[in-house]
Design a protein around this motif. Structure first.
Motif, short mmCIF file in Angstrom:
data_model
loop_
_atom_site.label_atom_id
_atom_site.label_comp_id
_atom_site.label_asym_id
_atom_site.label_seq_id
_atom_site.Cartn_x
_atom_site.Cartn_y
_atom_site.Cartn_z
N GLN A 369 0.85 -1.18 0.00
CA GLN A 369 0.00 0.00 0.00
C GLN A 369 0.89 1.24 0.00
O GLN A 369 1.83 1.35 0.79
CB GLN A 369 -0.90 0.03 1.23
N LYS A 370 0.61 2.18 -0.89
CA LYS A 370 1.38 3.42 -0.98
C LYS A 370 0.82 4.39 0.06
O LYS A 370 -0.37 4.68 0.08
CB LYS A 370 1.26 4.01 -2.38
N VAL A 371 1.71 4.90 0.94
CA VAL A 371 1.25 5.72 2.07
C VAL A 371 2.10 6.98 2.18
O VAL A 371 3.16 7.11 1.55
CB VAL A 371 1.34 4.92 3.39
N SER A 372 1.62 7.91 3.01
CA SER A 372 2.32 9.18 3.25
C SER A 372 3.00 9.15 4.62
O SER A 372 2.98 8.14 5.32
CB SER A 372 1.33 10.34 3.17
N LEU A 373 3.57 10.29 5.01
CA LEU A 373 4.30 10.37 6.27
C LEU A 373 3.42 10.14 7.50
O LEU A 373 3.90 9.63 8.51
CB LEU A 373 4.97 11.75 6.40
N ASN A 374 2.14 10.51 7.42
CA ASN A 374 1.29 10.41 8.60
C ASN A 374 0.59 9.06 8.72
O ASN A 374 -0.28 8.88 9.57
CB ASN A 374 0.25 11.54 8.62
N HIS A 375 0.96 8.09 7.89
CA HIS A 375 0.37 6.75 7.99
C HIS A 375 0.86 6.07 9.27
O HIS A 375 2.05 6.04 9.56
CB HIS A 375 0.75 5.91 6.77
N GLN A 376 -0.05 5.50 10.04
CA GLN A 376 0.30 4.85 11.31
C GLN A 376 0.70 3.40 11.05
O GLN A 376 -0.03 2.65 10.41
CB GLN A 376 -0.89 4.91 12.27
N VAL A 377 1.87 3.02 11.55
CA VAL A 377 2.37 1.66 11.34
C VAL A 377 1.93 0.76 12.48
O VAL A 377 1.61 1.22 13.58
CB VAL A 377 3.91 1.66 11.23
N GLN A 378 1.92 -0.54 12.20
CA GLN A 378 1.55 -1.54 13.19
C GLN A 378 2.70 -2.53 13.37
O GLN A 378 3.65 -2.54 12.60
CB GLN A 378 0.27 -2.29 12.75
N ASP A 379 2.59 -3.36 14.38
CA ASP A 379 3.64 -4.33 14.67
C ASP A 379 3.81 -5.30 13.50
O ASP A 379 2.83 -5.76 12.92
CB ASP A 379 3.27 -5.11 15.95
N GLU A 380 5.07 -5.58 13.16
CA GLU A 380 5.46 -6.53 12.11
C GLU A 380 5.21 -6.00 10.70
O GLU A 380 5.18 -6.78 9.75
CB GLU A 380 4.74 -7.88 12.29
N ASP A 381 5.02 -4.69 10.52
CA ASP A 381 4.90 -4.13 9.17
C ASP A 381 6.26 -4.12 8.48
O ASP A 381 7.30 -4.02 9.14
CB ASP A 381 4.36 -2.69 9.23
N VAL A 382 6.23 -4.22 7.16
CA VAL A 382 7.44 -4.10 6.33
C VAL A 382 7.31 -2.80 5.54
O VAL A 382 6.29 -2.57 4.87
CB VAL A 382 7.60 -5.30 5.38
N VAL A 383 8.32 -1.95 5.61
CA VAL A 383 8.25 -0.62 5.02
C VAL A 383 9.42 -0.40 4.06
O VAL A 383 10.56 -0.73 4.39
CB VAL A 383 8.26 0.47 6.11
N SER A 384 9.09 0.14 2.89
CA SER A 384 10.12 0.57 1.94
C SER A 384 9.91 2.06 1.69
O SER A 384 8.81 2.49 1.31
CB SER A 384 10.01 -0.23 0.64
N ILE A 385 10.95 2.87 1.89
CA ILE A 385 10.85 4.33 1.82
C ILE A 385 11.50 4.82 0.54
O ILE A 385 12.63 4.41 0.19
CB ILE A 385 11.50 4.98 3.04
N PHE A 386 10.81 5.72 -0.17
CA PHE A 386 11.33 6.29 -1.42
C PHE A 386 11.53 7.79 -1.21
O PHE A 386 10.64 8.47 -0.70
CB PHE A 386 10.37 6.03 -2.57
N THR A 387 12.68 8.28 -1.62
CA THR A 387 13.02 9.70 -1.43
C THR A 387 13.07 10.43 -2.77
O THR A 387 13.01 9.82 -3.83
CB THR A 387 14.39 9.83 -0.74
N LYS A 388 13.17 11.75 -2.70
CA LYS A 388 13.20 12.59 -3.89
C LYS A 388 14.51 12.44 -4.64
O LYS A 388 15.55 12.22 -4.02
CB LYS A 388 13.01 14.07 -3.49
#
Length: 388
Positions: A369-388
């Motif tokens: 799921q594509k999310v913004s900075l204010n998205h609340q994360v939960q336990d065991e989430d996997v996150v990939s961050i893309f920068t400018k």
């Protein structure tokens, strides 16, 4: 008359005063005065004289847990059992004279465990290095009260009184009160609920005793006079607490459902162990025999309220060996700051996956799921961050 004598005089007057509707106003004034004197005792305004030596222990890891208790209840032994740090333990009191840190590694998180010197009755007034112990305890995310199961239950009450006197509120949440100072306009008092434990006259008098003549106060729950004073002082710490009881019987199989920590339960009867284990917020252990220590660490993890977030580089598998540990309610912005502060500044978007069935913040599992900075994360989430 010194501050300690003034505190004792007010406490004696409060003990003599009957608690009823007619004395509620008078008791409120006494509590406000008592809170001011206690604050002066802990933080002297005078610049003369030595301020004493504190415990210079840098906060490290994902959370800090402080061990508090009377001397010779097993704090140093527990630190040595749960961490790779060796803290001196002996048969005499006050073996530990300074704060000794250790690290508990659990589910990829690093939890700092502090063994603090034993405190004595009157620590809130500075006895037995009480000020240094309390100052360090205020920086903790969780307090473990260490109790000796062979001694009376009075020890727990005395410790809670000492911590409460210095502004540490155990297993309580901050009152839902909004307080804002102003320069003019007088006092504006607004309540959204019916107040049954105090009244408007008492509230206004307490505000005046703190020289607050221009302010806005909005009360959104039925608070007590003590809770109002806590809000006005503004330095209270609301910290979760587990009590640990030690000295377990040699053969004990009990479903421990509690959170204080009693040590040395090997020296008491099975019936007493069962009674302690069923107490609220209590865990019974035996440092000597190593019983129930794993469950204690589990309870510490639950009480801290941490969530683990795994990171993933583009085109690679997620790194499950080194999670980012954050507080519940953390957002993608907190994840960025936990890795490097430049990620939040140059942030474009993030992708969130659910790991197995444990993660819950992605709506499109098993897809990202594509999310913004204010998205609340939960336990065991996997996150990939893309920068400018």
């Amino acid at each position: 008359m010194g501050i300690v004598e003034k505190i004792k005089e007010i406490e004696e007057e409060m003990a003599r005063t009957q608690k009823n509707k007619a004395t509620e106003y008078h008791l409120g004034l006494l509590k406000a005065k008592l809170a001011r004197y206690r604050a002066q005792l802990l933080e002297p305004t005078s610049k003369s004289g030595s301020s004493g030596t504190g415990f210079d222990v840098q906060k490290a890891g994902d959370a800090r847990v402080a061990l508090i208790g009377f001397p010779s209840v097993g704090k140093s032994t527990l630190l040595s059992k749960c961490t790779n740090t060796v803290s001196e333990a002996a048969a005499y009191e006050f073996t530990t004279l300074t704060a000794i840190p250790g690290v508990i590694e659990y589910q990829g998180a690093r939890i700092q465990l502090l063994d603090l010197p034993g405190i004595v009755e009157g620590a809130s007034q500075g006895r037995g290095r009480g000020r240094q112990v309390v100052a360090t305890a205020k920086t903790a995310d969780l307090i473990l009260i260490m109790l000796d199961a062979t001694k009376s239950e009075e020890q727990r009450r005395l410790l809670e009184i000492e911590l409460d006197a210095v502004g540490i509120r155990l297993n309580k949440r901050k009152p839902d009160v909004v307080f804002k100072r102003r320069t003019t306009g007088g006092i504006t008092l607004t309540t959204t609920v019916k107040l049954t434990k105090t009244d408007e006259k008492t509230i206004r008098t307490i505000l005046a005793s703190y020289k607050l003549h221009n302010c806005d106060v909005m009360i959104r729950e039925d608070i007590t006079t003590d809770e109002l004073i806590d809000v006005l002082i503004g330095t209270r710490k609301y910290i979760p607490c587990l009590c640990v009881c030690s000295r377990l019987a040699p053969v004990v199989i009990i479903d421990f459902k509690s959170a204080d920590v009693y040590n040395k339960i090997d020296a008491i009867s099975l019936e007493m162990v069962d009674k302690l284990a069923r107490s609220e917020n209590t865990v019974v252990i035996s440092c000597e025999m190593g019983l129930n220590l794993d469950y204690l660490i589990e309870r510490v993890w639950e009480s801290l309220g941490l969530v683990k977030v795994y990171t993933k580089k583009r085109g690679e598998r997620p790194d499950l060996s080194d999670p980012v540990c954050l507080r519940k309610g953390a957002t993608i912005e907190d994840v960025c700051l936990g890795i490097h502060k430049s990620l939040a500044t140059n942030f474009r978007y993030a992708l969130v996956w659910v790991l197995h069935i444990l993660g819950r913040s992605s709506k499109f599992s098993p897809h990202a799921q594509k999310v913004s900075l204010n998205h609340q994360v939960q336990d065991e989430d996997v996150v990939s961050i893309f920068t400018k």
